[in-house]
Write an enzyme that holds these catalytic residues in place. Structure first.
Site, mmCIF file in Angstrom:
data_model
loop_
_atom_site.group_PDB
_atom_site.id
_atom_site.type_symbol
_atom_site.label_atom_id
_atom_site.label_comp_id
_atom_site.label_asym_id
_atom_site.label_seq_id
_atom_site.Cartn_x
_atom_site.Cartn_y
_atom_site.Cartn_z
ATOM 1 N N TYR A 97 -17.428 24.393 2.109
ATOM 2 C CA TYR A 97 -18.334 24.561 3.432
ATOM 3 C C TYR A 97 -18.955 23.369 3.671
ATOM 4 C CZ TYR A 97 -20.699 27.520 6.511
ATOM 5 O OH TYR A 97 -21.183 28.029 7.761
ATOM 6 N N ASN A 170 -23.285 36.754 12.508
ATOM 7 C CA ASN A 170 -22.188 36.904 13.525
ATOM 8 C C ASN A 170 -22.848 37.276 14.939
ATOM 9 O OD1 ASN A 170 -20.336 36.581 11.682
ATOM 10 N ND2 ASN A 170 -20.214 38.920 10.973
ATOM 11 N N ASN A 196 -11.141 41.846 16.044
ATOM 12 C CA ASN A 196 -11.942 42.866 15.026
ATOM 13 C C ASN A 196 -12.707 42.371 14.055
ATOM 14 O OD1 ASN A 196 -9.395 41.659 13.864
ATOM 15 N ND2 ASN A 196 -9.364 43.211 12.486
ATOM 16 N N GLY A 198 -16.232 40.555 12.631
ATOM 17 C CA GLY A 198 -17.726 40.672 12.827
ATOM 18 C C GLY A 198 -18.272 40.168 13.860
ATOM 19 N N VAL A 199 -17.789 38.671 14.385
ATOM 20 C CA VAL A 199 -18.213 37.998 15.728
ATOM 21 C C VAL A 199 -17.411 38.640 17.018
ATOM 22 C CG1 VAL A 199 -17.777 35.879 16.822
ATOM 23 C CG2 VAL A 199 -18.574 35.745 14.341
ATOM 24 N N ARG A 221 -0.247 45.311 13.441
ATOM 25 C CA ARG A 221 -0.262 45.825 12.274
ATOM 26 C C ARG A 221 0.016 47.489 12.277
ATOM 27 N NH1 ARG A 221 -6.336 44.352 11.456
ATOM 28 N NH2 ARG A 221 -5.574 42.606 12.900
ATOM 29 N N MET A 291 -9.530 30.848 10.305
ATOM 30 C CA MET A 291 -9.103 31.695 9.431
ATOM 31 C C MET A 291 -7.592 31.500 8.958
ATOM 32 S SD MET A 291 -10.855 35.262 9.928
ATOM 33 C CE MET A 291 -10.480 35.736 11.620
ATOM 34 N N PHE A 313 -18.461 25.457 17.589
ATOM 35 C CA PHE A 313 -19.738 25.960 17.644
ATOM 36 C C PHE A 313 -20.085 26.217 16.277
ATOM 37 C CE2 PHE A 313 -23.117 29.528 17.433
ATOM 38 C CZ PHE A 313 -24.220 28.741 17.932
#
Length: 376
Positions: A97, A170, A196, A198-199, A221, A291, A313
């Protein structure tokens, strides 16, 4: 002594406890209580999820007894109430990170704590107040901490515990991206992948409150239909599969709402490229996550013929670049939406500190929609 650690679920009780942190040193007594507090200002103790090396979180993170320093004049003694496990927490432990704290470190960047005691020169907080970290790297996966006043910001203690615990990252990310990159008006459209997450859920709810359409892209899915209903129940205008972005039927969708001015990318790779294809001329794509671990590829035609803007961002940098007053103003708006029932916390599983290994394993699945929250 406070109650033993336990776990948090969608039914959250205010007596649950989570984790915020400060720098501390390992306590020499292995039989110390979870968080003992004496009337004086002698050392106290707590439980913390610590890591001494970077690597696989489920292997390098250990639950330890740690000692807390005496309370200084400008310090705050807090007991943690709840702390989520976010992708950034995992990346920080892995050492990948942008923020890498000194080792040994306590995990966790987000959470809510209750003030137990304040130093003699503390003016902005008092016992009983709820606080959240101002910045990343504070270390929230612990039962208690002694922290500088300047590292914390107060939030109302009459909002749901989970909403407070998941407020600082988020919802703030969603709020800023909807506010800072395009002049969005009621009736305008936003498209996003990872809808879907959190953000993503915060984007849906804040946009709906502003009268803005959201086109929400999620992977196919088995439970797609149920997830689609759930996102629409919190305000999503449209929920579509990734594959639909590449099919002619997408044109039918744009007969019911305008093409988006803003695209929000939390995935990267082909998903981000597809978002770009559907932007209005002159629109913006803002990347806040990756991700898929794939680079963002921008077609030359999008730059030349559509003049799209490609931005990034990071909410941590925004907080560092702006005043505490601006942060407090944003949190006030978000808390107002929470109190109105417009902005709700994402679905989560309540987990006690003792069960942290399974929680970390679940959180490491990059596309999981089930947030793990540690409750102290």
């Amino acid at each position: 002594m406070w109650p033993p650690l336990r776990a948090v679920c969608q039914r959250v009780c205010r007596r649950s406890v989570a984790a915020v942190l400060s720098k501390c040193f390992r306590h020499r007594d292995a039989n110390v209580s979870h968080f003992s507090h004496s009337a004086g200002r002698s050392a106290q103790a707590c439980k913390a999820l610590m890591y001494r090396n970077h690597g696989d979180p489920s292997r390098v993170v250990q639950l330890e007894d740690v000692g807390l320093p005496p309370l200084g004049a400008k310090d705050i003694l807090v007991k943690m109430l709840a702390a989520p496990i976010n992708p950034s927490d995992i990346n920080m432990i892995q050492g990948t990170y942008a923020v890498v704290p000194d080792l040994p470190a306590v995990g966790g960047n987000e959470g809510v704590a209750q003030v137990v005691e304040v130093g003699s020169q503390v003016k902005s907080l008092k016992a009983g107040d709820w606080v959240i970290p101002k910045d990343a790297g504070l270390g929230t996966w612990r039962t208690g901490a002694v922290l500088p006043e300047d590292d914390l910001i107060s939030v109302p203690n009459d909002i749901p515990l989970l909403s407070a615990a998941t407020l600082g990252v988020n919802p703030c990310t969603a709020f800023r991206m909807l506010s800072d990159f395009e002049d969005l008006k009621p009736g305008d459209s936003v498209i996003q992948n990872a809808a879907n997450s959190g953000v993503g859920q915060a984007v849906i709810q804040i946009a709906a409150a502003r009268g803005i359409n959201t086109i929400n892209v999620i992977r196919d899915r088995p439970e797609f239909t149920q997830l689609s209903y759930r996102l629409k129940a919190i305000g999503a205008s449209h929920v579509i599969k990734e594959e639909a972005l590449r099919k002619p039927e997408i044109k039918e969708l744009f007969k019911t709402c305008p093409k988006p001015k803003l695209a929000l990318n939390g995935v990267g790779g082909k998903s981000a490229t597809e978002l770009l294809r559907h932007l209005q001329v002159g629109g913006s794509m803002v990347t806040y996550g990756g991700m898929s671990k794939q680079p963002v590829t921008v077609p030359v035609s999008a730059l030349i013929f559509k003049d799209v803007k490609v931005r990034g961002f990071w909410v941590t940098q925004w907080k560092r670049d702006h005043s505490q007053g601006e942060l407090a103003s944003m949190l006030d708006e978000l808390c107002s939406l929470i109190k109105q029932g417009i902005l709700t916390a994402p679905a989560c599983t309540e987990v006690g500190l003792q069960e942290y290994r399974a929680a970390l394993d679940t959180a490491m699945q990059p596309f999981t929609s089930n947030k793990q929250v540690l409750v102290m």
